[in-house]
Each structure stands twice: as C-alpha cells, then as structure tokens.
Motif scaffolding. Structure first.
Motif, short mmCIF file in Angstrom:
data_model
loop_
_atom_site.label_atom_id
_atom_site.label_comp_id
_atom_site.label_asym_id
_atom_site.label_seq_id
_atom_site.Cartn_x
_atom_site.Cartn_y
_atom_site.Cartn_z
N ILE A 63 66.21 69.84 62.86
CA ILE A 63 65.22 69.09 63.63
C ILE A 63 65.25 69.51 65.09
O ILE A 63 64.21 69.75 65.70
CB ILE A 63 65.43 67.57 63.46
N TYR A 97 63.19 66.84 56.37
CA TYR A 97 64.28 67.79 56.60
C TYR A 97 65.42 67.58 55.62
O TYR A 97 66.13 68.54 55.29
CB TYR A 97 64.73 67.77 58.06
N TYR A 134 59.41 64.11 65.19
CA TYR A 134 60.78 64.56 64.97
C TYR A 134 61.80 63.42 65.04
O TYR A 134 62.93 63.58 64.61
CB TYR A 134 61.15 65.66 65.95
#
Length: 117
Positions: free
Chosen positions: A55, A26, A17
C-alpha cells in the motif's frame, strides 16, 4: 483579450489507500502473489506487513505517475501553438487542514505540479 478559465479537478486522492477496501484488495493481492489463503494473510503479522508495504509503495508510485502525466500535459500545452491555451499556465492548489480549533485553508501557485508538491 480573452482570459483562459481555470479547470478545477482532483488529480490525486489517497483516501482509498487508508480504507478497508484497500486493505481487502491488497490482502487478496498478497494471497494471490504468495499462493496462500486470504485468511492466512489477514491473520499473520508477516503478511499484513507485506500488505502495508504494498500500500505504501502504491501511494508513492501512483502519486509520482500522476505528477508526471500532469506535468507532461502542462508542457505540451505550454509548447503548443493552440490559441485556446496560453503559454503562461500556472498550477494552483488549494487545501484545508482540519485542526483542533478550526480549519486552516490556503493556496499555493507554481509552474508545475512537481514544483508545487
């Protein structure tokens, strides 16, 4: 008496992430969701804020899902009559925190992953 040997595995690693790959993934997700060009997403603060919100949501959601699945498996093992798995099962976490002077290491023992976290 046979001892049950512990299994070591990584349950959750959130380093993805914080990677460029996640930001790219994303960015693409937000572009598809909002019907805009991916270049627009990466160039406007409004869209990048949306990327970081997604996220952050995914980090929390994935961790909660992992904890739930693991604790459900642990409950099943503890309640089952399988002689391969004892009814007394503990969760042990180990970790290292990098510090300015030297790494600090530690262990924590709990009866579930939720109580451990």
């Amino acid at each position: 008496m046979d001892l049950f040997m512990p299994a070591e595995r990584v349950l959750y690693n959130r380093s993805y992430y914080f990677s460029d790959e996640a930001v790219d993934d994303y960015n693409e997700y937000i572009a598809d969701r909002d019907g805009v060009n991916i270049d627009v997403v990466s160039s406007l603060d409004f869209f990048m804020n949306e990327v970081w919100k997604e996220i952050d949501y995914a980090i929390d959601n994935d961790l909660s899902d992992e904890i739930s699945c693991f604790d459900r498996m642990l409950r099943d093992l503890k309640c089952g009559g399988d002689p391969e798995h004892p009814t007394e099962i503990s969760v042990v976490a180990k970790g290292t925190v990098e510090r300015w002077d030297e790494p600090s290491r530690g262990l924590v023992v709990a009866d579930s992953l939720l109580s451990l976290v």
